[in-house]
Each structure stands twice: as C-alpha cells, then as structure tokens.
Enzyme design. Structure first.
Site: not given
Length: 356
Positions: A61, A174, A212
C-alpha cells in the site's frame, strides 16, 4: 532494469520526491512503464487466504493510494496489489514537504497522513476497471484523522469498497495519524475487528481481511495481537508497516518525523514476522513487508514465516520492473534450495530471527 528506467529514474530523482511520485503514476497510466504480465511458475504459484497468486511478490500500500492505475499495475509483474490507504472521507493529509529520499540508507521517510480522495471516489475509479483481473487487487483501509469513531470508519470503507476488491487490509499501524497505533491494543483491536467482520459479512461476497501491524512492538505486544487475530478469525497479518526508529542511519535527513521504510527496516520487520509466525503456530498466513529489495530478501522473509511478500520503497531505486525480476530470481533461489513449492519454504528459518 529497462532502458527507459535507466534513463527515467535519474530524472525522477532530481525532482521533489512527491512530485516524482506523481510523474511516475502519470507515466504508468499512460502505459510507459514495463508491463510483462504476471510472472509465474509451478513453484511460485500459491494460494493465500483463498486468493490465487501467480507469484508471492506483491505491491505494498502507498504506491497507488487513490486507485489511479491498478489496470496498469495488474500487468507489471506483481503477484497481487494492495491499493490505498483509503478513508471514508477525502482528506489532504499532512502539509508538504512530507516525503524524503535517504539515498545513503536506501530508505525513505514519509508523513503523508492518509492523504486520499475518499472511499466513494475510489469506488468509482475501481468500478471503471471492473472485469477480469490478472492478479488479486486489495485495499488498505484507514480512518479519518478527525473521526469521532475510528472503528466505524474502517467498517464504512469496507462497506463502500468491499464489492470492488479481492481483499482488504485493516491499517492500525501508520505512525502518521495521531493515536492510530493505540488501536493495536488488545481490547481496542478486538472491538475494531468485530465491526469490520460484521461489515464484511454484510457484503454479497465477503473478502479476506488482513491486519497490518507496526514493527515497533515488543514480544508481549506481538503475542497479544496474535491472540486477537486468531480469535477474530481474520485471514492473515501484514508485517510490518513503517518504523519510527532511526538507529544506525547515515543520511542527514534521517531525523525527519514520519515512518521510515526501505532497507533499514528489513531486519526489525523480519524479526516481528518470525515472532508472529511462532505466536500463531504457523496457522495464520503472513505477508512480509519491510526492506524487500531483492529475491534474497524475499526468500528470507518467506523462510522467516511469510507466505507472500510486498515491496514499495525499493521501486524508487530499482524501478517498477524490479517486481518481475524478484519473482523470476526467487523461482531460481527456491529451486537451488531444493524447494519444489513456495509453501515448502515458509517458516524454515524463523528460529534464526528469534535468536538475533
């Protein structure tokens, strides 16, 4: 590397990194990038969480956040694609500059902050590319930074975009959205995945759901995430996202705030991967990402416990044709090691990573 890449990459490297990325996507949409089609062989072909992969080398990604060129990437040699990340509403992300190359470390730092055109716009783009695909297309899903209910955001993106993709990855790792990594806690993560699972069940054709995770986790945190992932019945885990660690970097831009990816991430992300493989007993498919820049790197991730790998940062240095080269060379490495299939190699060297 193709002649076009040998000429074009030095030109792109003279541009601002984010501008260079935009130019590269434009060239890709125009059909100017290598398009060898999926690389495959009986040794490389595999099945991952119900997905048939021609080879285990996927696109991570971040490269095509807004699904601008999946129809071109579909032919670039990858075994699967992960688009996004995408949030329910469009958002601009963090102010520029927010992307830096670190040539001395073969790395990049970004603090994009989930910049994307929003779920509905991405759905319209993907609808224009409906039809047979050469490889599976997946989507990285996230939450808006100002959302009062981030767990709801993940489910909402899946409801909108689930009908257009073959799998979805829940991104709670993230470092560029404040508080996002707190969702990796066992209670928060369990609740979030329950909502995503409910949204997935409501689709006419539910898709495999991956999670993730970050590389900046200790053994206890990895163990807790493994238990939640197994209890939630997700399809697999992507290990890992970018890191906030800057140990051992040489480049003068190394102290920029954001997530570090590329070669320095290879060892720490692979250690997390190996630990996760042990904690799940090898029963949960894992995708290894972080520092993959060669067939040897890909094989090391696979032998540490990954059933597939992803790359992105290495494309900055090796060009888009790197994916096909890695897949082709990986086939040879597997043969040289005596593996008749990719599955035979998975996890065969994970203990070494736990000792390092």
């Amino acid at each position: 590397m193709s002649l076009r890449e040998r000429v074009g990459l030095p030109v792109l490297h003279r541009l601002d990194p984010e501008r260079a990325h935009a130019v590269a996507l434009s060239a890709l949409r125009a059909g100017l990038a290598p398009q060898p089609g999926p690389v495959t062989s009986p040794r490389l072909a595999s099945r991952l969480a119900g997905l048939d992969l021609p080879n285990p080398v996927g696109l991570a990604a971040g490269f095509d956040k807004g699904a601008e060129a999946p129809h071109r990437l579909d032919r670039a040699g990858f075994g699967f694609l992960e688009l996004g990340g995408v949030t329910p509403r469009a958002q601009p992300g963090n102010p520029a500059p927010r992307l830096w190359r670190l040539p001395a470390d073969r790395a990049i730092i970004n603090r994009f902050g989930f910049n994307n055109p929003g779920a509905q716009a991405v759905a319209e783009r993907l609808a224009r590319h409906a039809g047979p695909r050469r490889v599976p297309w997946g989507l990285n899903i996230g939450a808006n930074r100002d959302s009062p209910d981030r767990a709801h955001d993940y489910a909402e993106v899946l409801r909108v975009l689930g009908p257009h993709v073959d799998f979805a990855t829940v991104n709670v790792s993230s470092p560029n959205t404040a508080g996002l990594r707190q969702l990796q806690g066992a209670d928060e993560l369990g609740d979030l995945l329950a909502g995503v699972r409910e949204a997935n069940a409501g689709l006419s054709a539910p898709v495999p759901i991956f999670l993730k995770i970050a590389p900046d986790l200790d053994a206890a945190q990895i163990s807790a995430i493994a238990r939640v992932a197994l209890d939630a019945g997700i399809a697999g885990v992507v290990a890992t996202n970018t890191t906030t660690d800057r140990t051992g970097l040489k480049d003068p831009r190394a102290n920029e705030t954001g997530g570090l990816s590329g070669a320095p991430l290879f060892a720490p992300s692979t250690r997390v991967l190996a630990r996760l493989s042990v904690e799940t007993g090898g029963t949960l498919p894992l995708i290894g990402v972080g520092g993959v820049g060669s067939a040897a790197d890909a094989l090391a991730k696979i032998r540490a416990g990954a059933s597939a790998v992803q790359l992105y940062s290495a494309l900055i240095w090796g060009g888009l044709s790197l994916a096909a080269r890695i897949a082709q060379e990986l086939d040879g490495l597997l043969a040289a090691e005596g593996f008749a299939t990719l599955a035979e190699a998975v996890g065969t060297d994970r203990d070494r990573w736990l000792r390092d």
